[in-house]
Motif scaffolding. Sequence first.
Motif, PDB file in Angstrom:
ATOM      1  N   HIS A 136       0.632  -1.359  -0.056  1.00  0.00           N
ATOM      2  CA  HIS A 136      -0.031   0.063   0.024  1.00  0.00           C
ATOM      3  C   HIS A 136       0.879   1.267   0.001  1.00  0.00           C
ATOM      4  CE1 HIS A 136      -2.594  -3.253   1.014  1.00  0.00           C
ATOM      5  NE2 HIS A 136      -2.624  -3.034   2.177  1.00  0.00           N
ATOM      6  N   LEU A 137       2.074   1.219  -0.733  1.00  0.00           N
ATOM      7  CA  LEU A 137       2.910   2.469  -0.790  1.00  0.00           C
ATOM      8  C   LEU A 137       2.836   3.220  -1.688  1.00  0.00           C
ATOM      9  CD1 LEU A 137       5.389   3.826   0.767  1.00  0.00           C
ATOM     10  CD2 LEU A 137       6.703   2.343  -0.786  1.00  0.00           C
ATOM     11  N   TYR A 138       2.690   4.610  -1.580  1.00  0.00           N
ATOM     12  CA  TYR A 138       2.703   5.579  -2.656  1.00  0.00           C
ATOM     13  C   TYR A 138       3.762   6.529  -2.430  1.00  0.00           C
ATOM     14  CZ  TYR A 138       0.296   9.011  -5.705  1.00  0.00           C
ATOM     15  OH  TYR A 138       0.237   9.994  -6.794  1.00  0.00           O
ATOM     16  N   TRP A 139       5.035   6.472  -2.775  1.00  0.00           N
ATOM     17  CA  TRP A 139       6.207   7.457  -2.129  1.00  0.00           C
ATOM     18  C   TRP A 139       6.784   8.205  -3.360  1.00  0.00           C
ATOM     19  CZ3 TRP A 139      11.520   4.738  -1.911  1.00  0.00           C
ATOM     20  CH2 TRP A 139      12.499   5.408  -1.197  1.00  0.00           C
ATOM     21  N   GLY A 140       6.751   9.469  -2.924  1.00  0.00           N
ATOM     22  CA  GLY A 140       7.347  10.429  -3.704  1.00  0.00           C
ATOM     23  C   GLY A 140       7.274  11.804  -3.227  1.00  0.00           C
ATOM     24  N   PHE A 141       7.262  12.960  -4.160  1.00  0.00           N
ATOM     25  CA  PHE A 141       7.133  14.189  -3.485  1.00  0.00           C
ATOM     26  C   PHE A 141       5.761  14.849  -3.903  1.00  0.00           C
ATOM     27  CE2 PHE A 141       7.626  18.934  -3.778  1.00  0.00           C
ATOM     28  CZ  PHE A 141       8.392  18.975  -2.450  1.00  0.00           C
ATOM     29  N   PHE A 142       5.218  14.905  -2.806  1.00  0.00           N
ATOM     30  CA  PHE A 142       3.412  15.023  -2.943  1.00  0.00           C
ATOM     31  C   PHE A 142       3.333  16.730  -2.848  1.00  0.00           C
ATOM     32  CE2 PHE A 142       3.376  10.857  -1.809  1.00  0.00           C
ATOM     33  CZ  PHE A 142       2.009  10.614  -2.243  1.00  0.00           C
ATOM     34  N   LYS A 143       2.346  16.972  -3.778  1.00  0.00           N
ATOM     35  CA  LYS A 143       1.674  18.346  -3.781  1.00  0.00           C
ATOM     36  C   LYS A 143       0.269  18.194  -3.734  1.00  0.00           C
ATOM     37  CE  LYS A 143       2.376  22.453  -6.763  1.00  0.00           C
ATOM     38  NZ  LYS A 143       3.121  22.627  -8.308  1.00  0.00           N
ATOM     39  N   GLY A 144      -0.231  19.388  -2.987  1.00  0.00           N
ATOM     40  CA  GLY A 144      -1.830  19.410  -2.735  1.00  0.00           C
ATOM     41  C   GLY A 144      -2.328  21.057  -3.032  1.00  0.00           C
ATOM     42  N   GLY A 145      -3.430  20.954  -3.051  1.00  0.00           N
ATOM     43  CA  GLY A 145      -4.137  22.277  -3.243  1.00  0.00           C
ATOM     44  C   GLY A 145      -3.635  22.996  -4.467  1.00  0.00           C
ATOM     45  N   SER A 146      -3.249  22.439  -5.559  1.00  0.00           N
ATOM     46  CA  SER A 146      -2.790  23.153  -6.755  1.00  0.00           C
ATOM     47  C   SER A 146      -4.123  23.418  -7.635  1.00  0.00           C
ATOM     48  CB  SER A 146      -1.892  22.326  -7.474  1.00  0.00           C
ATOM     49  OG  SER A 146      -0.611  22.165  -6.860  1.00  0.00           O
ATOM     50  N   SER A 147      -3.971  24.732  -8.264  1.00  0.00           N
ATOM     51  CA  SER A 147      -4.961  25.073  -9.028  1.00  0.00           C
ATOM     52  C   SER A 147      -5.066  24.239 -10.223  1.00  0.00           C
ATOM     53  CB  SER A 147      -4.715  26.639  -9.709  1.00  0.00           C
ATOM     54  OG  SER A 147      -4.540  27.332  -8.643  1.00  0.00           O
ATOM     55  N   VAL A 148      -6.251  24.147 -10.756  1.00  0.00           N
ATOM     56  CA  VAL A 148      -6.372  23.362 -11.959  1.00  0.00           C
ATOM     57  C   VAL A 148      -6.114  23.958 -13.165  1.00  0.00           C
ATOM     58  CG1 VAL A 148      -8.255  21.902 -13.217  1.00  0.00           C
ATOM     59  CG2 VAL A 148      -8.462  21.868 -10.756  1.00  0.00           C
ATOM     60  N   LEU A 205      -5.716   6.884  -6.669  1.00  0.00           N
ATOM     61  CA  LEU A 205      -5.512   6.132  -5.393  1.00  0.00           C
ATOM     62  C   LEU A 205      -6.056   7.179  -4.297  1.00  0.00           C
ATOM     63  CD1 LEU A 205      -1.905   5.396  -6.118  1.00  0.00           C
ATOM     64  CD2 LEU A 205      -3.921   3.725  -6.286  1.00  0.00           C
ATOM     65  N   SER A 206      -6.834   8.142  -4.771  1.00  0.00           N
ATOM     66  CA  SER A 206      -7.258   9.167  -3.618  1.00  0.00           C
ATOM     67  C   SER A 206      -8.251   8.495  -2.559  1.00  0.00           C
ATOM     68  CB  SER A 206      -8.059  10.458  -4.134  1.00  0.00           C
ATOM     69  OG  SER A 206      -9.076  10.170  -4.901  1.00  0.00           O
ATOM     70  N   PRO A 207      -9.071   7.577  -2.906  1.00  0.00           N
ATOM     71  CA  PRO A 207     -10.141   7.071  -1.785  1.00  0.00           C
ATOM     72  C   PRO A 207      -9.641   5.715  -1.030  1.00  0.00           C
ATOM     73  CG  PRO A 207     -10.762   6.133  -3.909  1.00  0.00           C
ATOM     74  CD  PRO A 207      -9.627   7.147  -4.204  1.00  0.00           C
ATOM     75  N   LEU A 208      -8.283   5.413  -1.207  1.00  0.00           N
ATOM     76  CA  LEU A 208      -7.691   4.313  -0.787  1.00  0.00           C
ATOM     77  C   LEU A 208      -6.982   4.639   0.489  1.00  0.00           C
ATOM     78  CD1 LEU A 208      -6.418   2.355  -3.908  1.00  0.00           C
ATOM     79  CD2 LEU A 208      -8.686   2.454  -3.125  1.00  0.00           C
ATOM     80  N   LYS A 209      -7.084   3.574   1.416  1.00  0.00           N
ATOM     81  CA  LYS A 209      -6.432   3.936   2.675  1.00  0.00           C
ATOM     82  C   LYS A 209      -4.930   3.214   2.515  1.00  0.00           C
ATOM     83  CE  LYS A 209      -6.856   2.482   7.751  1.00  0.00           C
ATOM     84  NZ  LYS A 209      -7.588   1.786   8.677  1.00  0.00           N
ATOM     85  N   ILE A 210      -4.001   4.035   2.075  1.00  0.00           N
ATOM     86  CA  ILE A 210      -2.742   3.452   1.866  1.00  0.00           C
ATOM     87  C   ILE A 210      -1.753   4.687   2.504  1.00  0.00           C
ATOM     88  CG2 ILE A 210      -3.232   3.013  -0.605  1.00  0.00           C
ATOM     89  CD1 ILE A 210      -2.348   5.404  -1.903  1.00  0.00           C
ATOM     90  N   HIS A 211      -0.524   4.429   2.385  1.00  0.00           N
ATOM     91  CA  HIS A 211       0.892   4.808   2.892  1.00  0.00           C
ATOM     92  C   HIS A 211       1.265   5.704   1.963  1.00  0.00           C
ATOM     93  CE1 HIS A 211       0.801   2.064   6.193  1.00  0.00           C
ATOM     94  NE2 HIS A 211       1.044   1.086   5.263  1.00  0.00           N
ATOM     95  N   ARG A 212       0.969   7.273   2.177  1.00  0.00           N
ATOM     96  CA  ARG A 212       1.622   8.310   1.102  1.00  0.00           C
ATOM     97  C   ARG A 212       2.714   8.759   1.908  1.00  0.00           C
ATOM     98  NH1 ARG A 212      -4.185   8.293   1.049  1.00  0.00           N
ATOM     99  NH2 ARG A 212      -4.905   8.343  -1.093  1.00  0.00           N
ATOM    100  N   VAL A 213       3.763   8.714   1.208  1.00  0.00           N
ATOM    101  CA  VAL A 213       5.066   9.246   1.912  1.00  0.00           C
ATOM    102  C   VAL A 213       5.478  10.166   1.132  1.00  0.00           C
ATOM    103  CG1 VAL A 213       7.233   8.546   2.694  1.00  0.00           C
ATOM    104  CG2 VAL A 213       5.342   6.677   2.755  1.00  0.00           C
ATOM    105  N   HIS A 214       5.764  11.599   1.708  1.00  0.00           N
ATOM    106  CA  HIS A 214       6.122  12.668   1.059  1.00  0.00           C
ATOM    107  C   HIS A 214       7.737  12.617   1.354  1.00  0.00           C
ATOM    108  CE1 HIS A 214       6.622  16.635  -0.341  1.00  0.00           C
ATOM    109  NE2 HIS A 214       7.354  16.789   0.755  1.00  0.00           N
ATOM    110  N   ASP A 215       8.600  12.756   0.479  1.00  0.00           N
ATOM    111  CA  ASP A 215      10.135  12.550   0.693  1.00  0.00           C
ATOM    112  C   ASP A 215      10.836  13.666  -0.299  1.00  0.00           C
ATOM    113  OD1 ASP A 215      12.864  11.784   0.952  1.00  0.00           O
ATOM    114  OD2 ASP A 215      12.135   9.567   0.952  1.00  0.00           O
ATOM    115  N   VAL A 216      11.435  14.719   0.525  1.00  0.00           N
ATOM    116  CA  VAL A 216      12.207  15.893  -0.029  1.00  0.00           C
ATOM    117  C   VAL A 216      13.260  15.424  -0.891  1.00  0.00           C
ATOM    118  CG1 VAL A 216      11.222  17.311   1.802  1.00  0.00           C
ATOM    119  CG2 VAL A 216      13.357  16.352   1.861  1.00  0.00           C
ATOM    120  N   ARG A 217      13.778  13.966  -0.777  1.00  0.00           N
ATOM    121  CA  ARG A 217      15.023  13.698  -1.713  1.00  0.00           C
ATOM    122  C   ARG A 217      14.248  13.217  -2.877  1.00  0.00           C
ATOM    123  NH1 ARG A 217      16.399   8.980   2.462  1.00  0.00           N
ATOM    124  NH2 ARG A 217      14.418   8.737   2.487  1.00  0.00           N
TER     125      ARG A 217
END
Length: 286
Positions: A136-148, A205-217
């Motif tokens: 259940h891993l989704y690992w990367g650099f996340f962004k939220g609230g961006s304008s469409v 993947l938005s409705p799923l109960k998963i591990h979202r891991v934000h990583d600045v690397r």
Amino acid sequence: MPSELSSEKSNYSLPKQFYLIVMIISDPTKSATRTAIRETWLSNTHKDVKHFFVVGSKGLAQDVLQNVLDEHSSYHDMVILESINESYSSLTGKVLAGFQWLHSNHNFTFLLKCDDDSFVRMSPLIEQLHKQPQNHLYWGFFKGGSSVFQKGKWKENDWFLCDTYLPYALGGGYVLSSDLVKFIAKNALFLQQYKNEDVSVGVWLSPLKIHRVHDVRFDTEFKSRGCYNEYLITHKQSASQIREKQANLVKTGKLCQSESRVRYSYNYNWTVLPSKCCKNFDPELP
């Protein structure tokens, strides 16, 4: 399931189990870039790791297609999707078709999706991957609230979910566990495809109960934040920059000749709404 060409036999029994598959989204004309990647960050063999360059061939000029087929004959690492034409508007379909093909033809634990202008430090990425949740891993650099996007090639004609994009890992490079790839592949016919492939994955993947891991690397935004030796993935690199980074690693063991910053980074705040997630830019972060 889209048709494809590959040296890999489809639907064979008992395929080998790979720990990590690297799916590199590429343009058919960028053979020099693919060669640079093969000769740099893919050059060190890692046990239980396999890579593929994914290109579309629908509507390609015959000489371009022949070059791709010749390249595949030499390296046996191309997935050529016959149902996908090469355009920005088909990018999401291309990534989705790649997920479907990999799910149907390979057993793997994790998938790294990246672009052909990304540089990956494979050994430390694999080392860090062992420390992440194995399902259940989704690992990367996340962004939220961006304008469409409302205009240009990024305009989202079919977006009606809300006034902003949902949280998503940026497309220069992100890792999915195989169960999430399976979920997407199995439900492909029901999934709305948006112009941005990384936005689309975030929505799927938005409705799923998963591990979202934000990583600045993961330096995977539309423009590189600079050069830091901690980076696992660096996006928006030319073939010459890819070779330069590899040369630095071989010569000094470090990614950068000197560390530099172009833009600030942030830690994603998962305790607030997406519109407030990514406001605290921190000069101490790489």
